[in-house]
Enzyme design. Structure first.
Site, PDB file in Angstrom:
ATOM      1  N   CYS A 123       0.902  -1.315   0.083  1.00 13.97           N
ATOM      2  CA  CYS A 123      -0.073   0.026   0.110  1.00 13.97           C
ATOM      3  C   CYS A 123       0.561   1.300   0.044  1.00 13.97           C
ATOM      4  CB  CYS A 123      -1.025   0.133   1.173  1.00 13.97           C
ATOM      5  SG  CYS A 123      -2.038  -1.524   1.660  1.00 13.97           S
ATOM      6  N   ASP A 141      -2.087  -3.067   8.004  1.00 14.69           N
ATOM      7  CA  ASP A 141      -3.333  -3.999   8.702  1.00 14.69           C
ATOM      8  C   ASP A 141      -3.142  -5.498   8.111  1.00 14.69           C
ATOM      9  OD1 ASP A 141      -3.841  -1.532   9.661  1.00 14.69           O
ATOM     10  OD2 ASP A 141      -5.861  -1.547   9.293  1.00 14.69           O
ATOM     11  N   CYS A 146      -1.988   3.402   3.091  1.00 22.43           N
ATOM     12  CA  CYS A 146      -2.710   2.315   4.014  1.00 22.43           C
ATOM     13  C   CYS A 146      -3.885   3.002   4.865  1.00 22.43           C
ATOM     14  CB  CYS A 146      -1.849   1.369   4.813  1.00 22.43           C
ATOM     15  SG  CYS A 146      -2.522  -0.134   5.480  1.00 22.43           S
ATOM     16  N   ASP A 147      -4.567   2.129   5.431  1.00 26.02           N
ATOM     17  CA  ASP A 147      -5.979   2.347   6.033  1.00 26.02           C
ATOM     18  C   ASP A 147      -5.804   3.656   7.037  1.00 26.02           C
ATOM     19  OD1 ASP A 147      -6.530   0.131   4.782  1.00 26.02           O
ATOM     20  OD2 ASP A 147      -7.438  -0.857   6.748  1.00 26.02           O
ATOM     21  N   LYS A 148      -4.957   3.749   7.785  1.00 22.70           N
ATOM     22  CA  LYS A 148      -5.010   4.622   8.984  1.00 22.70           C
ATOM     23  C   LYS A 148      -4.339   6.161   8.564  1.00 22.70           C
ATOM     24  CE  LYS A 148      -7.051   1.301  11.048  1.00 22.70           C
ATOM     25  NZ  LYS A 148      -6.803   0.452   9.942  1.00 22.70           N
ATOM     26  N   CYS A 166      -5.330  -2.343  -0.864  1.00 24.37           N
ATOM     27  CA  CYS A 166      -5.911  -3.554  -0.983  1.00 24.37           C
ATOM     28  C   CYS A 166      -7.286  -3.145  -1.816  1.00 24.37           C
ATOM     29  CB  CYS A 166      -6.539  -4.090   0.375  1.00 24.37           C
ATOM     30  SG  CYS A 166      -5.089  -4.529   1.555  1.00 24.37           S
ATOM     31  N   GLU A 177      -8.637  -5.459  14.625  1.00 26.77           N
ATOM     32  CA  GLU A 177      -9.710  -5.650  13.897  1.00 26.77           C
ATOM     33  C   GLU A 177      -9.747  -6.952  13.723  1.00 26.77           C
ATOM     34  OE1 GLU A 177      -9.269  -2.362  10.252  1.00 26.77           O
ATOM     35  OE2 GLU A 177      -8.420  -4.106  10.048  1.00 26.77           O
ATOM     36  N   SER A 236     -12.108  -5.188   9.935  1.00 25.89           N
ATOM     37  CA  SER A 236     -11.414  -4.738   8.753  1.00 25.89           C
ATOM     38  C   SER A 236     -12.632  -4.409   7.740  1.00 25.89           C
ATOM     39  CB  SER A 236     -10.519  -5.789   8.157  1.00 25.89           C
ATOM     40  OG  SER A 236     -10.278  -5.544   6.895  1.00 25.89           O
TER      41      SER A 236
END
Length: 567
Positions: free
Chosen positions: A51, A83, A124-126, A196, A447, A473
């Protein structure tokens, strides 16, 4: 128009700060350069995660695109936690706390170094909510560049993504695939750079950022390695110049109305429940009132239209080919599902941006028309009741039903739950309860993708529910309820549930309850003992002390004792 330098002039133009100016000369800035504004380019790039592996290159492209005769572009880096790599391990406890570390570090560099503007390059996510929180705290001309999503993998003619690898483990445990196919899925699921590929948290929050106006049109859906993503770096430089020239700041863009737009887009796209935590925290950073009930009201009025993974068939790449997030927003605007008056980082309103956008491609199958919605009301539902008096967040697409009554199967950790699923202890009709994994109890609110993926892989997705004071997630699907508040570590009701208790989850009534009489409930509460905090020092211990309830977005800059946000 000459661009102003309201912050950097503090250190570059004050005759009493010769040491600061000497150090800036050392990095190659002469006297003429010191008179120009400073633009921080915050990259969350690092080599250890697909990511983020390409983000430093994108940050360099943004810097190269900035006009050197008008601004000084200065790249700095901050952290990231994958993650996907940490999922199902103790490393996942660091994931949500990393959001606030990212926000704190970006705020610290930009404020501490007196930068006049900010570009954040995220993956990535955060990364995304952390960057948005920092930009809103600082409130200087800013915008976000999303690194884009990964191309799909493939095995035996089937498209793959990272969740395919998680679910393959459950299929292997059940005996549905052999070791050779299992290994092939692992080796082919993630073919290169990018976040992702489904409508998981990174793509959810990139769509949210674009919908709230903090990134350029198409940023959310341009693939990571596409020519469009490289071109976007050039557009970022032009857009930032406009923001600086007209002094347009994040709090001019992010308003209550634009946050509502963001959640409507998330709902239409079938996005991650993590968006609830992040939007609450973003609103807090912007000092905008936003509560769980606001999000529930939006969900009640907004259909789910996207057939995207994890509950659907398609990936973000398919949405890109169908017209991208702007085409979805254009459809929404036409059906009265967006506020078109909101300002964006282009300097134009949402409606003005969308006027130039082509509609969704003919014969595309990713986005359903509103009259053929996958679900007439949103998939994210806020449930309250005896088990969650402060609220909880359910992800109910409708495919798994909207009501589940089952017998509790209680686990005090994710590892115990994973073992229970693997051993066959979890059976049809169970409500798996995973507790002491909340913001303070985890600590870090990890998660629960591994257990949900194992349940799906074992063929129990429609026959087993899972509830937790942890998170899910964006890749999780099935009948799942997370963010149960108060959490078990604070003696929330989830701490008192015992295996065998009847639990009812009702997404139509927005309730989550347990059938235990009052006398028995009081007896359990009196006997409850608070577990010892597993983290006694370091960043997780600090997080456990500072973090507020999930119902408030797990913010960490509220009152240290009560966890209630200041103001």
């Amino acid at each position: 128009m000459k661009l102003d330098n309201p912050y950097s002039r503090t250190v570059t133009q004050d005759d009493s700060l010769p040491a600061a100016q000497a150090m800036l000369h050392a990095i190659g800035l002469d006297k003429q350069k010191l008179a120009l504004p400073f633009v921080g380019i915050a990259s969350t790039g690092y080599e250890g995660n697909p990511c983020n592996m390409h983000l430093n290159s994108l940050a360099q492209q943004v810097k190269t695109a900035l006009p050197t005769d008008e601004v000084n572009g200065l790249i700095f880096n901050t952290i990231g936690i994958s993650d996907g790599i940490s999922m199902g391990t103790s490393g996942m406890n660091y994931s949500l706390p990393s959001r606030d570390l990212i926000a704190d570090s970006m705020e610290s560099v930009v404020a501490g170094m007196h930068y006049d503007a900010l570009v954040t390059v995220v993956g990535c996510d955060k990364n995304l909510p952390g960057a948005l929180m920092a930009m809103l705290r600082l409130n200087r001309p800013s915008l976000m560049l999303y690194g884009g999503s990964i191309a799909p993998g493939c095995h035996k003619g089937k498209k793959l993504d990272v969740v395919s690898a998680f679910e393959a483990w459950g299929e292997k445990v059940k005996g549905e695939i052999n070791q050779q196919d299992y290994q092939a899925v692992i080796e082919n699921a993630c073919p290169g750079a990018g976040a992702c590929g489904g409508m998981y948290t990174a793509n959810t929050m990139s769509a949210a950022a674009e919908a709230m106006g903090m990134s350029l049109p198409y940023s959310a859906s341009n693939p990571a390695t596409s020519p469009e993503k490289k071109s976007e770096c050039q557009s970022i430089a032009r857009a930032l110049r406009y923001l600086m020239a007209h002094d347009i700041k994040p709090r001019d863009v992010v308003t209550r109305a634009s946050l509502f737009n963001a959640f409507r887009v998330i709902t239409v796209l079938g996005g991650s429940t993590n968006a609830v935590l992040h939007l609450l925290a973003i609103a807090h950073a912007a000092e905008i009132p936003l509560a769980l009930l606001d999000l529930q009201n939006i969900s009640r009025q907004t259909p789910m239209l996207a057939d995207l993974k994890p509950s659907g068939r398609y990936l973000m790449e398919d949405l890109h080919h169908a017209g991208g997030v702007p085409a979805v927003m254009k459809l929404m605007l036409e059906h009265g599902l967006l506020d078109g008056s909101c300002m964006t980082v282009t300097g134009r309103s949402v409606a003005e941006n969308l006027a130039q956008v082509p509609p969704l491609a003919e014969n595309q199958r990713v986005i359903k028309p509103p009259n053929k919605a996958i679900k007439k009301a949103g998939h994210i539902q806020i449930l309250t009741g005896r088990l969650a008096p402060e609220g909880s967040v359910a992800k109910i697409t409708g495919k798994e039903g909207e009501r589940f009554v089952g017998s509790a199967r209680v686990y005090d950790s994710e590892a115990e739950a994973n073992q229970g699923i693997k051993s066959g202890e979890v059976v049809a009709g169970d409500v798996v309860v995973i507790r002491y994994v909340g913001p303070k109890g985890g600590p870090g609110m990890p998660e629960m993708l591994k257990p949900t993926a194992a349940i799906m892989g074992a063929g129990l997705g429609k026959e087993v529910a899972l509830i937790t004071d942890g998170r899910f997630s964006g890749g999780s699907h099935g009948f799942v309820v997370g963010h149960i508040s108060p959490e078990a570590q604070l003696c929330g009701p989830i701490a008192l549930v015992q295996t065998g208790d009847e639990i009812t989850i009702d997404a139509k009534q927005n309730s989550i309850d347990v059938a235990v009489d009052e006398a028995e409930w009081a007896k359990r509460k009196a006997a409850w003992q608070k577990p010892k905090q597993t983290a006694v020092k370091g960043t997780l211990a600090k997080y456990a002390r500072l973090v507020a309830s999930a119902s408030l977005g797990c913010i960490t800059d509220g009152d240290e004792t009560t966890g209630v946000p200041h103001g």
